[in-house]
Design a protein around this motif. Structure first.
Motif, PDB file in Angstrom:
ATOM      1  N   GLY A   1     -34.945   8.156  62.521  1.00 17.73           N
ATOM      2  CA  GLY A   1     -33.592   8.704  62.388  1.00 17.73           C
ATOM      3  C   GLY A   1     -33.561  10.207  62.460  1.00 17.73           C
ATOM      4  O   GLY A   1     -32.581  10.804  62.907  1.00 17.73           O
TER       5      GLY A   1
ATOM      6  N   THR B   1     -28.575   1.520  61.774  1.00 19.47           N
ATOM      7  CA  THR B   1     -27.598   0.455  62.057  1.00 19.47           C
ATOM      8  C   THR B   1     -28.268  -0.897  61.874  1.00 19.47           C
ATOM      9  O   THR B   1     -29.448  -0.982  61.510  1.00 19.47           O
TER      10      THR B   1
ATOM     11  N   GLU C   1     -29.575  10.660  62.229  1.00 20.57           N
ATOM     12  CA  GLU C   1     -28.581   9.669  62.613  1.00 20.57           C
ATOM     13  C   GLU C   1     -28.703   8.456  61.689  1.00 20.57           C
ATOM     14  O   GLU C   1     -29.810   8.014  61.371  1.00 20.57           O
ATOM     15  N   SER C   2     -27.574   7.947  61.264  1.00 21.28           N
ATOM     16  CA  SER C   2     -27.563   6.807  60.357  1.00 21.28           C
ATOM     17  C   SER C   2     -28.194   5.578  61.002  1.00 21.28           C
ATOM     18  O   SER C   2     -28.032   5.341  62.206  1.00 21.28           O
TER      19      SER C   2
ATOM     20  N   SER D   1     -22.065   1.533  63.451  1.00 21.61           N
ATOM     21  CA  SER D   1     -22.434   2.284  64.653  1.00 21.61           C
ATOM     22  C   SER D   1     -23.070   3.596  64.206  1.00 21.61           C
ATOM     23  O   SER D   1     -22.929   4.008  63.051  1.00 21.61           O
ATOM     24  N   THR D   2     -23.778   4.249  65.117  1.00 22.23           N
ATOM     25  CA  THR D   2     -24.478   5.489  64.781  1.00 22.23           C
ATOM     26  C   THR D   2     -23.503   6.547  64.302  1.00 22.23           C
ATOM     27  O   THR D   2     -22.498   6.825  64.953  1.00 22.23           O
TER      28      THR D   2
END
Length: 349
Positions: free
Chosen positions: A208, A254, A251-252, A184-185
């Motif tokens: 991202g 996914t 943000e990572s 998840s983020t």
């Protein structure tokens, strides 16, 4: 939001009054922009990003050989969870390098920031990495110096007004960065501002990066060949707040996707003190002073401003290399305005 939500600045147009006005607007109203026609082609950028992927594919043992814990100068490899931003761990893996210099002997240290000066760590298993990254460092340094001079010129000030703070070459810090996929983020890197003059970011095809604009976070979608540029805190200080250092985060990714980027930070020499530029009256009236964050005070003495960020971001390195006497006393004097535990929870300087 699409890429057009951020300005696109062409280096080829910065010899015109119109181009300088566009640059000034981007730097003062947004603090972020895309830079094109800068001389580092899209193919070359892809080669450097591919080299970055090769580094992160090294074995754990090879990467641990150059782990940052071995460097009192904050150089080398960080596994996921070894850097903090805004008090939280980042979900990214990275490799840091800076100016290649000789470290000072302990008895030569007169200020704690001088311990930042030193050599980089390079993996034995990847001999091509050092010459490639030092070449990239030189190319990006030239681009940032050029952009800095154009920015100063756009403010109606002598384009060389900040050259004395740079000297023969600016202080630079760069990172190869891998954001592994998460279920998840998550916080790839938390919301922050950069401490130097300018930052360049080279992105792969994965999004991202997000920039704060008003109450929104704007996606900085990758544009092939373009470098993302943002204003750092030192330029906000030098312009008395006319130019804006802007909060940004990553943000990572996914769904099994990884993100790779290369970030390049350019600042004044660590020994420099940043002056406040004499802006023309119409711009001076719009300069309302730099932003104030009691948890992150801005310092015009560059060495302490840079060291402050390093100490907070890499606590494992701080505890190992910055809590011994007499360095502990130097830290206490230089950062007397900050809570003791903010520097190091264990030694309580």
């Amino acid at each position: 939001m699409d890429a057009a939500t951020l300005p696109i600045i062409s280096m080829a147009q910065l010899d015109s009054a119109e181009g300088l006005a566009k640059l000034r607007h981007a730097a003062s109203e947004v603090g972020f922009f895309y830079l094109v026609d800068h001389g580092l082609g899209s193919d070359a950028q892809q080669d450097y990003l591919a080299l970055s992927q090769q580094f992160f594919q090294l074995s754990a043992a090879e990467k641990q050989q150059v782990d940052m814990i071995h460097s009192p100068h904050f150089r080398g490899y960080n596994a996921v969870g070894n850097e903090m931003t805004a008090g939280r761990l980042d979900a990214r893996e990275q490799f840091d390098w800076m100016n290649e210099e000789r470290a000072l002997a302990p008895e030569q240290l007169r200020a704690p920031w001088q311990k930042l000066i030193g050599p980089n760590l390079w993996p034995d298993g990847m001999p091509a990495l050092k010459p490639a990254l030092l070449t990239l460092q030189s190319k990006l340094s030239d681009i940032t110096v050029n952009v800095l001079q154009k920015l100063v010129e756009s403010l109606g000030v002598d384009r060389n007004a900040l050259d004395a703070t740079i000297g023969e070459q600016p202080y630079t810090h760069a990172k190869l960065i891998r954001y592994p996929a998460q279920q998840s983020t998550q916080q790839g890197v938390g919301a922050h501002k950069d401490p130097g003059y300018l930052t360049l970011v080279m992105q792969d095809s994965q999004s991202g990066l997000k920039v704060e604009r008003g109450n929104d976070w704007v996606d900085v979608e990758p544009i092939p060949g373009a470098l993302v540029v943002n204003i750092g805190e030192l330029l906000e200080l030098a312009s008395n707040g006319f130019l804006k250092a802007t909060n940004h985060k990553v943000e990572s990714p996914t769904q099994g996707v990884e993100r790779y980027s290369i970030a390049f930070f350019m600042a004044a020499q660590l020994s420099a003190t940043v002056p406040v530029l004499s802006l023309p009256p119409e711009l001076k009236a719009r300069a309302t002073g730099p932003s104030i964050d009691p948890n992150n005070p801005l310092l015009t003495d560059v060495g302490n401003n840079v060291l402050k960020g390093r100490l907070r971001s890499h606590m494992h390195v701080t505890r190992k290399h910055y809590c011994d006497d007499p360095l502990r006393d130097l830290l206490a004097k230089n950062f007397a305005y900050m809570p003791t535990a903010d520097i190091c929870d264990e030694c309580r300087i």
